[in-house]
Design a protein around this motif. Structure first.
Motif, PDB file in Angstrom:
ATOM      1  N   PHE A  92      -8.738  -2.762  -4.095  1.00  0.00           N
ATOM      2  CA  PHE A  92      -8.189  -1.613  -3.383  1.00  0.00           C
ATOM      3  C   PHE A  92      -9.009  -1.309  -2.135  1.00  0.00           C
ATOM      4  N   LYS A  93      -8.319  -1.040  -1.048  1.00  0.00           N
ATOM      5  CA  LYS A  93      -8.945  -0.716   0.233  1.00  0.00           C
ATOM      6  C   LYS A  93      -8.335   0.592   0.724  1.00  0.00           C
ATOM      7  N   ALA A  94      -9.068   1.303   1.568  1.00  0.00           N
ATOM      8  CA  ALA A  94      -8.528   2.522   2.169  1.00  0.00           C
ATOM      9  C   ALA A  94      -8.927   2.569   3.642  1.00  0.00           C
ATOM     10  N   PHE A  95      -8.000   3.075   4.445  1.00  0.00           N
ATOM     11  CA  PHE A  95      -8.203   3.176   5.888  1.00  0.00           C
ATOM     12  C   PHE A  95      -7.640   4.502   6.372  1.00  0.00           C
ATOM     13  N   SER A  96      -8.081   4.905   7.548  1.00  0.00           N
ATOM     14  CA  SER A  96      -7.477   6.057   8.189  1.00  0.00           C
ATOM     15  C   SER A  96      -6.010   5.730   8.434  1.00  0.00           C
ATOM     16  N   ALA A  97      -5.132   6.693   8.226  1.00  0.00           N
ATOM     17  CA  ALA A  97      -3.709   6.504   8.494  1.00  0.00           C
ATOM     18  C   ALA A  97      -3.348   6.914   9.915  1.00  0.00           C
ATOM     19  N   VAL A  98      -4.365   7.212  10.723  1.00  0.00           N
ATOM     20  CA  VAL A  98      -4.143   7.616  12.111  1.00  0.00           C
ATOM     21  C   VAL A  98      -4.251   6.374  12.998  1.00  0.00           C
ATOM     22  N   CYS A  99      -3.139   6.011  13.631  1.00  0.00           N
ATOM     23  CA  CYS A  99      -3.121   4.832  14.496  1.00  0.00           C
ATOM     24  C   CYS A  99      -4.134   4.996  15.625  1.00  0.00           C
ATOM     25  N   THR A 100      -4.869   3.950  15.888  1.00  0.00           N
ATOM     26  CA  THR A 100      -5.908   3.991  16.915  1.00  0.00           C
ATOM     27  C   THR A 100      -5.350   3.894  18.333  1.00  0.00           C
ATOM     28  N   HIS A 101      -4.052   3.708  18.471  1.00  0.00           N
ATOM     29  CA  HIS A 101      -3.455   3.648  19.808  1.00  0.00           C
ATOM     30  C   HIS A 101      -3.298   5.045  20.397  1.00  0.00           C
ATOM     31  N   GLN A 102      -2.469   5.881  19.786  1.00  0.00           N
ATOM     32  CA  GLN A 102      -2.274   7.232  20.322  1.00  0.00           C
ATOM     33  C   GLN A 102      -2.246   8.309  19.248  1.00  0.00           C
ATOM     34  N   GLY A 156       0.810  -1.200   0.000  1.00  0.00           N
ATOM     35  CA  GLY A 156       0.000   0.000   0.000  1.00  0.00           C
ATOM     36  C   GLY A 156       0.847   1.255   0.000  1.00  0.00           C
ATOM     37  N   LYS A 157       0.167   2.380   0.083  1.00  0.00           N
ATOM     38  CA  LYS A 157       0.825   3.677   0.098  1.00  0.00           C
ATOM     39  C   LYS A 157       0.106   4.582   1.095  1.00  0.00           C
ATOM     40  N   ILE A 158       0.896   5.323   1.865  1.00  0.00           N
ATOM     41  CA  ILE A 158       0.367   6.239   2.878  1.00  0.00           C
ATOM     42  C   ILE A 158       0.332   7.646   2.296  1.00  0.00           C
ATOM     43  N   PHE A 159      -0.800   8.323   2.465  1.00  0.00           N
ATOM     44  CA  PHE A 159      -0.972   9.703   2.039  1.00  0.00           C
ATOM     45  C   PHE A 159      -1.109  10.536   3.313  1.00  0.00           C
ATOM     46  N   LYS A 160       0.024  11.039   3.796  1.00  0.00           N
ATOM     47  CA  LYS A 160       0.067  11.714   5.106  1.00  0.00           C
ATOM     48  C   LYS A 160      -0.805  12.959   5.151  1.00  0.00           C
ATOM     49  N   ASP A 161      -0.790  13.768   4.104  1.00  0.00           N
ATOM     50  CA  ASP A 161      -1.578  14.997   4.116  1.00  0.00           C
ATOM     51  C   ASP A 161      -3.077  14.712   4.239  1.00  0.00           C
ATOM     52  N   GLU A 162      -3.517  13.644   3.602  1.00  0.00           N
ATOM     53  CA  GLU A 162      -4.937  13.279   3.632  1.00  0.00           C
ATOM     54  C   GLU A 162      -5.263  12.357   4.812  1.00  0.00           C
ATOM     55  N   LYS A 163      -4.213  11.851   5.474  1.00  0.00           N
ATOM     56  CA  LYS A 163      -4.349  10.915   6.599  1.00  0.00           C
ATOM     57  C   LYS A 163      -5.102   9.657   6.179  1.00  0.00           C
ATOM     58  N   VAL A 164      -4.688   9.139   5.008  1.00  0.00           N
ATOM     59  CA  VAL A 164      -5.313   7.953   4.427  1.00  0.00           C
ATOM     60  C   VAL A 164      -4.211   6.998   3.977  1.00  0.00           C
ATOM     61  N   ILE A 190       0.560   9.037  12.870  1.00  0.00           N
ATOM     62  CA  ILE A 190       0.313   8.641  11.485  1.00  0.00           C
ATOM     63  C   ILE A 190       1.149   7.391  11.220  1.00  0.00           C
ATOM     64  N   VAL A 191       0.514   6.374  10.632  1.00  0.00           N
ATOM     65  CA  VAL A 191       1.252   5.134  10.355  1.00  0.00           C
ATOM     66  C   VAL A 191       2.432   5.440   9.446  1.00  0.00           C
ATOM     67  N   ALA A 192       3.466   4.594   9.525  1.00  0.00           N
ATOM     68  CA  ALA A 192       4.725   4.913   8.857  1.00  0.00           C
ATOM     69  C   ALA A 192       5.020   4.090   7.616  1.00  0.00           C
ATOM     70  N   THR A 193       4.624   2.811   7.620  1.00  0.00           N
ATOM     71  CA  THR A 193       4.970   1.944   6.493  1.00  0.00           C
ATOM     72  C   THR A 193       3.852   0.958   6.202  1.00  0.00           C
ATOM     73  N   VAL A 194       3.911   0.398   4.996  1.00  0.00           N
ATOM     74  CA  VAL A 194       3.066  -0.735   4.623  1.00  0.00           C
ATOM     75  C   VAL A 194       4.038  -1.778   4.080  1.00  0.00           C
ATOM     76  N   ALA A 195       4.111  -2.929   4.776  1.00  0.00           N
ATOM     77  CA  ALA A 195       5.060  -3.972   4.368  1.00  0.00           C
ATOM     78  C   ALA A 195       4.594  -5.329   4.865  1.00  0.00           C
ATOM     79  N   ASP A 196       4.872  -6.357   4.094  1.00  0.00           N
ATOM     80  CA  ASP A 196       4.575  -7.734   4.489  1.00  0.00           C
ATOM     81  C   ASP A 196       3.116  -7.933   4.909  1.00  0.00           C
ATOM     82  N   GLY A 197       2.201  -7.278   4.204  1.00  0.00           N
ATOM     83  CA  GLY A 197       0.774  -7.466   4.463  1.00  0.00           C
ATOM     84  C   GLY A 197       0.223  -6.693   5.645  1.00  0.00           C
ATOM     85  N   THR A 198       1.023  -5.782   6.221  1.00  0.00           N
ATOM     86  CA  THR A 198       0.518  -4.998   7.347  1.00  0.00           C
ATOM     87  C   THR A 198       0.820  -3.510   7.174  1.00  0.00           C
ATOM     88  N   ILE A 199      -0.021  -2.717   7.826  1.00  0.00           N
ATOM     89  CA  ILE A 199       0.164  -1.270   7.933  1.00  0.00           C
ATOM     90  C   ILE A 199       0.795  -1.063   9.303  1.00  0.00           C
TER      91      ILE A 199
END
Length: 134
Positions: A72-82, A54-62, A85-94
């Protein structure tokens, strides 16, 4: 004669100002749904999103993923922990670099904590080779 403000007065005024700012999450139409300001804007080409990644769009937080060819799927790029903004998409995970939480690229489900809530889905439209925020 003007009296100096008491500590209580300053604290009350500061608290009231903070509450007023915190309540200002509405967009220009008065909608507080949290919908992206960039709705309708093209994010990427389908070729920009790797299969199984995948690809992270930091400005859009997506974050946009492509778990399998053409899906194709889209999710919030804001981690639900604290809220990082998520940093990478690799090996099947965000992946979030702040505290090492990770999420499935297929549905945003938590694969590794400390996050306990999945990444919320975002709406996108895929038309031809263009991926657009819905």
């Amino acid at each position: 004669m003007t009296l100096p403000a008491s500590r209580r007065t300053v604290l009350l005024a500061t608290s009231a100002a903070a509450l007023a700012v915190g309540c200002g999450d509405q967009d220009a139409d008065g909608d507080s749904s949290g919908a992206s300001v960039s709705a309708g804007r093209e994010l990427a080409s389908t070729a920009d999103i790797p299969v199984g990644g995948g690809k992270i769009f930091k400005d859009e937080k997506v974050v946009v993923t492509q778990p399998t060819q053409g899906d194709f799927k889209a999710f919030s790029a804001v981690c639900t922990h604290q809220g990082c903004i998520v940093a990478t998409v690799a090996d099947g995970t965000i992946n979030c670099a702040c505290h090492k939480s990770s999420f499935e690229i297929t549905d945003g489900a938590v694969t590794n904590g400390p996050a306990t809530e999945p990444l919320p889905p975002e709406k996108i439209t895929v038309k031809g080779d263009a991926i657009t925020l819905a």
